[in-house]
Design an enzyme around this catalytic site. Structure first.
Site, PDB file in Angstrom:
ATOM      1  N   ARG A  15       1.245  -4.691  -3.293  1.00  0.00           N
ATOM      2  CA  ARG A  15       0.597  -3.696  -4.137  1.00  0.00           C
ATOM      3  C   ARG A  15       1.475  -2.605  -4.275  1.00  0.00           C
ATOM      4  O   ARG A  15       2.440  -2.638  -3.530  1.00  0.00           O
ATOM      5  CB  ARG A  15      -0.974  -3.408  -3.593  1.00  0.00           C
ATOM      6  CG  ARG A  15      -1.691  -4.348  -3.846  1.00  0.00           C
ATOM      7  CD  ARG A  15      -2.921  -3.944  -3.111  1.00  0.00           C
ATOM      8  NE  ARG A  15      -2.988  -3.935  -1.542  1.00  0.00           N
ATOM      9  CZ  ARG A  15      -4.066  -3.799  -0.571  1.00  0.00           C
ATOM     10  NH1 ARG A  15      -5.264  -3.049  -1.314  1.00  0.00           N
ATOM     11  NH2 ARG A  15      -3.722  -3.664   0.579  1.00  0.00           N
ATOM     12  N   LYS A  75      -0.951   1.369   1.595  1.00  0.00           N
ATOM     13  CA  LYS A  75      -1.278   1.117   2.878  1.00  0.00           C
ATOM     14  C   LYS A  75      -0.824   2.274   3.838  1.00  0.00           C
ATOM     15  O   LYS A  75      -0.090   2.852   3.487  1.00  0.00           O
ATOM     16  CB  LYS A  75      -0.756  -0.265   3.416  1.00  0.00           C
ATOM     17  CG  LYS A  75      -1.471  -1.348   2.829  1.00  0.00           C
ATOM     18  CD  LYS A  75      -3.002  -1.403   3.159  1.00  0.00           C
ATOM     19  CE  LYS A  75      -3.426  -1.723   4.618  1.00  0.00           C
ATOM     20  NZ  LYS A  75      -4.711  -1.702   4.880  1.00  0.00           N
ATOM     21  N   TYR A  94      -4.477   4.707   1.851  1.00  0.00           N
ATOM     22  CA  TYR A  94      -5.310   4.339   2.676  1.00  0.00           C
ATOM     23  C   TYR A  94      -4.885   4.547   4.210  1.00  0.00           C
ATOM     24  O   TYR A  94      -3.697   4.040   4.453  1.00  0.00           O
ATOM     25  CB  TYR A  94      -5.648   2.805   2.830  1.00  0.00           C
ATOM     26  CG  TYR A  94      -6.358   2.553   1.516  1.00  0.00           C
ATOM     27  CD1 TYR A  94      -7.853   2.850   1.214  1.00  0.00           C
ATOM     28  CD2 TYR A  94      -5.933   1.743   0.525  1.00  0.00           C
ATOM     29  CE1 TYR A  94      -8.536   2.550   0.267  1.00  0.00           C
ATOM     30  CE2 TYR A  94      -6.692   1.291  -0.596  1.00  0.00           C
ATOM     31  CZ  TYR A  94      -8.003   1.850  -0.735  1.00  0.00           C
ATOM     32  OH  TYR A  94      -8.715   1.274  -1.774  1.00  0.00           O
ATOM     33  N   HIS A  96      -7.330   4.679   7.358  1.00  0.00           N
ATOM     34  CA  HIS A  96      -8.164   3.841   8.575  1.00  0.00           C
ATOM     35  C   HIS A  96      -7.795   4.322   9.786  1.00  0.00           C
ATOM     36  O   HIS A  96      -7.438   3.477  10.627  1.00  0.00           O
ATOM     37  CB  HIS A  96      -7.981   2.316   8.257  1.00  0.00           C
ATOM     38  CG  HIS A  96      -8.467   2.011   6.957  1.00  0.00           C
ATOM     39  ND1 HIS A  96      -9.975   1.868   6.640  1.00  0.00           N
ATOM     40  CD2 HIS A  96      -7.809   1.489   5.985  1.00  0.00           C
ATOM     41  CE1 HIS A  96      -9.991   1.401   5.295  1.00  0.00           C
ATOM     42  NE2 HIS A  96      -8.709   1.134   5.042  1.00  0.00           N
ATOM     43  N   GLU A 118      -9.960   6.355   1.660  1.00  0.00           N
ATOM     44  CA  GLU A 118     -11.242   5.611   2.274  1.00  0.00           C
ATOM     45  C   GLU A 118     -12.354   6.561   2.554  1.00  0.00           C
ATOM     46  O   GLU A 118     -13.734   6.211   2.776  1.00  0.00           O
ATOM     47  CB  GLU A 118     -10.929   4.545   3.454  1.00  0.00           C
ATOM     48  CG  GLU A 118     -10.568   5.300   4.553  1.00  0.00           C
ATOM     49  CD  GLU A 118      -9.316   5.526   4.905  1.00  0.00           C
ATOM     50  OE1 GLU A 118      -8.924   6.032   6.029  1.00  0.00           O
ATOM     51  OE2 GLU A 118      -8.722   5.426   4.017  1.00  0.00           O
ATOM     52  N   ASP A 270     -10.016  -3.424   9.222  1.00  0.00           N
ATOM     53  CA  ASP A 270      -9.195  -1.858   8.814  1.00  0.00           C
ATOM     54  C   ASP A 270     -10.128  -1.193   9.774  1.00  0.00           C
ATOM     55  O   ASP A 270      -9.242   0.019   9.866  1.00  0.00           O
ATOM     56  CB  ASP A 270      -9.396  -1.682   7.347  1.00  0.00           C
ATOM     57  CG  ASP A 270      -8.082  -2.453   6.456  1.00  0.00           C
ATOM     58  OD1 ASP A 270      -7.126  -2.622   7.240  1.00  0.00           O
ATOM     59  OD2 ASP A 270      -8.220  -2.624   5.392  1.00  0.00           O
TER      60      ASP A 270
END
Length: 362
Positions: A15, A75, A94, A96, A118, A270
């Site tokens: 991605r 990510k 993201y 996490h 998130e 995640d």
């Protein structure tokens, strides 16, 4: 503002944080967008596509981080990227954090501004930047689970949809959030028998209203989980606690109650996973087996379908990127309650309570 879009370097992550369309919107507003060479190729976007809309193509990861005030990616940064992130730099991705103390400590040490996709939360309590990837992951969970139920990959040898004269497979879904509902929808579409558990009766009523009769709902508790894992072929972990580590709903001792070849797909990986035996895997080596139970816990499941995932993600992130670029992070978060909830770390200080609680830093 100068925005940088690096090439993702996590295993099999194709991605990209911004499409050429996003670059066009930013350059139209007078911003500079640096895109690392080949960053978008995995999603079907090439350097020439970015150059046509005004992007500056830079060759290396180091060039992107050095030349950019804000980093927009997909990510969480991995170890190679930690030293590249500098004080005051905005990183929008993201994160996490609850699943990784080393990452959290590295971002604290960098003194950067960490805004997590998130935990951006709207006034209705939904997570608009997590939802599209949860939709992708929920649907993929059934796709992958069905594959790993095949005997050559140590599954039970069950066809989820069954055939005339043979009962369909049984799918247990833990959590009736976005992941769970999408997983139930896909499993039901294949003809599987689906049981979905949650502690939120409002969600269970919704599922009961919109799903076909072979999707049944039950209240989630340990007794019901222990009952169903004995008879279900595929178990989907779709539990989410906003910004916090997922609870272990399935413990190691429960594996012995499952039939050999049962498959667990833990989409909550995640956030640490909702199965005690979960550990992050990659698309390159996606499964492992404990006590004859197949575990699939790829930490970036949507990365396997990068075109769909990139388009779905950037549809929802771009408005926030534009706001951050136009106003700067302080004014942008002051004027937008949802975006403000996405701020996790500011110049070395953790400002998101769930992270503090997860690591016991109270």
């Amino acid at each position: 503002m100068t925005i940088g879009v690096p090439k993702e370097i996590k295993n099999n992550e194709s991605r990209v944080g911004m499409t050429p369309g996003g670059v066009f919107e930013l350059t139209k507003k007078g911003h500079t967008v640096n895109v690392q060479s080949k960053a978008g190729e995995g999603s079907g976007f090439f350097d020439k596509n970015y150059e046509k809309v005004g992007a500056v193509i830079l060759n290396t990861l180091e060039d992107i981080y050095t030349a950019s005030e804000m980093i927009v990616k997909v990510k969480e940064p991995i170890e190679r990227e930690y030293p590249l992130i500098r004080e005051g730099q905005i990183v929008f991705t993201y994160f996490h954090f609850a699943s990784s103390e080393p990452l959290t400590k590295a971002m604290i040490a960098s003194k950067s501004i960490c805004i997590a996709y998130e935990t951006v939360e709207d006034e209705e309590g939904t997570l608009p930047l997590l939802t599209p990837m949860s939709e992708v992951a929920g649907r993929m969970a059934i796709q992958q689970g069905a594959k790993y139920l095949e005997k050559p990959v140590k599954g039970r040898g069950v066809l989820l949809g069954g055939v005339p004269g043979v009962a369909p497979g049984k799918v247990l879904v833990l959590g009736a959030g976005v992941v769970g509902i999408q997983a139930a929808k896909m499993a039901a579409g294949l003809g599987a028998h689906v049981t979905i558990l949650d502690i939120n009766m409002k969600r269970l009523r919704y599922v009961n209203d919109v799903m076909p009769p072979h999707v049944v709902t039950e209240f989630s508790n340990e007794f019901n989980i222990r009952k169903h894992i004995k008879t279900h072929d595929l178990i989907i972990g779709g539990v989410l606690l906003k910004g916090a580590k997922a609870p272990n709903l399935i413990t190691r001792d429960m594996l012995k109650d499952m039939r050999p070849g049962t498959v667990i797909v833990d989409v909550a990986v995640d956030q640490g996973g909702c199965v005690e035996t979960t550990k992050p895997t990659t698309h390159e080596d996606p499964i492992y087996i404990i006590d004859d139970i197949v575990h699939y816990s790829v930490a970036n499941m949507p990365g396997a379908v990068p075109y769909t995932s990139t388009m779905a993600l950037t549809n929802v992130t771009l408005p926030y990127v534009l706001k951050l670029a136009n106003l700067g992070w302080e004014k942008a978060t002051e004027s937008d309650d949802a975006l403000r909830k996405g701020v996790n770390i500011i110049r070395g200080e953790v400002v998101y309570d769930e992270i503090i609680e997860t690591f016991g830093w109270n």
